[in-house]
Design an enzyme around this catalytic site. Structure first.
Site, PDB file in Angstrom:
ATOM      1  CG  HIS A  32      -2.093  -1.018   1.528  1.00 33.74           C
ATOM      2  ND1 HIS A  32      -1.991  -1.819   2.502  1.00 33.74           N
ATOM      3  CD2 HIS A  32      -2.924  -1.428   0.476  1.00 33.74           C
ATOM      4  CE1 HIS A  32      -3.169  -2.581   2.378  1.00 33.74           C
ATOM      5  NE2 HIS A  32      -3.628  -2.537   1.061  1.00 33.74           N
ATOM      6  CE  LYS A  76     -13.711  -6.851   4.757  1.00 36.69           C
ATOM      7  NZ  LYS A  76     -12.943  -6.246   3.750  1.00 36.69           N
ATOM      8  CB  SER A 112      -4.257  -6.162   4.805  1.00 33.23           C
ATOM      9  OG  SER A 112      -3.782  -4.978   4.540  1.00 33.23           O
TER      10      SER A 112
HETATM   11  P1  ADP Z   1      -9.687  -4.079  -0.415  1.00 35.34           P
HETATM   12  O1  ADP Z   1     -10.211  -3.496   0.812  1.00 35.34           O
HETATM   13  O2  ADP Z   1     -10.441  -3.837  -1.519  1.00 35.34           O
HETATM   14  O3  ADP Z   1      -9.223  -5.664  -0.173  1.00 35.34           O
HETATM   15  P2  ADP Z   1      -6.724  -3.097   0.239  1.00 35.34           P
HETATM   16  O4  ADP Z   1      -7.287  -2.382   1.391  1.00 35.34           O
HETATM   17  O5  ADP Z   1      -6.309  -4.664   0.653  1.00 35.34           O
HETATM   18  O6  ADP Z   1      -8.201  -3.439  -0.410  1.00 35.34           O
HETATM   19  O7  ADP Z   1      -6.300  -2.738  -0.973  1.00 35.34           O
HETATM   20  C1  ADP Z   1      -6.441  -1.419  -1.320  1.00 35.34           C
HETATM   21  C2  ADP Z   1      -6.009  -1.298  -2.733  1.00 35.34           C
HETATM   22  O8  ADP Z   1      -4.701  -1.619  -2.850  1.00 35.34           O
HETATM   23  C3  ADP Z   1      -6.620  -2.351  -3.912  1.00 35.34           C
HETATM   24  O9  ADP Z   1      -6.434  -1.637  -5.023  1.00 35.34           O
HETATM   25  C4  ADP Z   1      -5.395  -3.191  -3.765  1.00 35.34           C
HETATM   26  O10 ADP Z   1      -5.267  -4.121  -4.948  1.00 35.34           O
HETATM   27  C5  ADP Z   1      -4.165  -2.569  -3.595  1.00 35.34           C
HETATM   28  N1  ADP Z   1      -3.185  -3.380  -3.147  1.00 35.34           N
HETATM   29  C6  ADP Z   1      -3.140  -4.121  -1.850  1.00 35.34           C
HETATM   30  N2  ADP Z   1      -2.274  -4.714  -1.680  1.00 35.34           N
HETATM   31  C7  ADP Z   1      -1.273  -4.178  -2.474  1.00 35.34           C
HETATM   32  C8  ADP Z   1       0.128  -4.621  -2.963  1.00 35.34           C
HETATM   33  N3  ADP Z   1       0.964  -5.407  -2.285  1.00 35.34           N
HETATM   34  N4  ADP Z   1       1.027  -3.960  -3.926  1.00 35.34           N
HETATM   35  C9  ADP Z   1      -0.136  -3.000  -4.819  1.00 35.34           C
HETATM   36  N5  ADP Z   1      -1.225  -2.734  -4.645  1.00 35.34           N
HETATM   37  C10 ADP Z   1      -1.930  -3.318  -3.478  1.00 35.34           C
END
Ligand code: ADP
Length: 162
Positions: free
Chosen positions: A16, A40, A127
């Site tokens: 992130h 959630k 995450s």
């Molecule tokens: P969600 O709540 O939709 O699962 P996340 O909080 O996990 O989303 O992630 C938010 C955004 O960051 C999404 O677009 C996800 O694809 C992207 N993302 C998550 N982990 C990574 C990573 N390791 N590298 C790049 N982008 C990521």
């Protein structure tokens, strides 16, 4: 251009942070928008997720942290945001991300979704894996910052004490 980067950030990972640091120079302002979905269950509360993000992003001048409930397109319209930033890790992220981008554009044509390709070394980081590895006592030093690792350990210890 004002943009936002929405997600759960439960907790924020190095993947992130990489997306945020790369997206910030492309916009006038980037809001990291924490999704608040009361139905959630999350490990960290909304307030904790926001606080951790603020601390981790303090070095970025044009980045702020906020949260929203309900539809992303409504949040975007209310805040004069023109672009939604999303990260794409691999081909398994693509179908749902494309579907969301198309649905959002149908509801709010003035707002585009911009995809950044995940940096290779973070493309396996999520995450949910971070939470699971931490819960099982595994190493998370390559996946989150030291402060996030500390917060995770503290959180898991406080849950065990319950
Ligand atoms: P969600 O709540 O939709 O699962 P996340 O909080 O996990 O989303 O992630 C938010 C955004 O960051 C999404 O677009 C996800 O694809 C992207 N993302 C998550 N982990 C990574 C990573 N390791 N590298 C790049 N982008 C990521």
């Amino acid at each position: 251009m004002r943009a936002c980067y929405p997600g759960s950030f439960d907790p924020v990972t190095l993947g992130h942070l990489d997306i945020i640091e790369r997206a910030a120079p492309l916009c006038s302002h980037l809001t990291v928008a924490v999704i608040h979905n009361p139905s959630k269950k999350t490990l960290f509360s909304l307030a904790e997720r926001e606080e951790i993000l603020r601390q981790q992003l303090a070095h970025l001048d044009n980045v702020s942290v906020a949260h929203f409930t309900g539809l992303l397109v409504d949040y975007v319209a209310q805040n004069d945001i023109r672009a939604v930033v999303r990260g794409l890790r691999d081909s398994s992220d693509a179908p749902i991300e494309l579907q969301m981008a198309r649905l959002n554009r149908e509801m709010q044509p003035a707002c585009e979704t911009l995809f950044l390709a995940a940096t290779g070394k973070y493309s396996h980081v999520s995450s949910s894996f971070v939470r699971e590895i931490a819960r099982l006592g595994g190493p998370i030093g390559q996946l989150v910052t030291p402060e996030v690792a500390r917060r995770l350990q503290q959180k898991l210890e406080s849950k065990e004490a319950l």
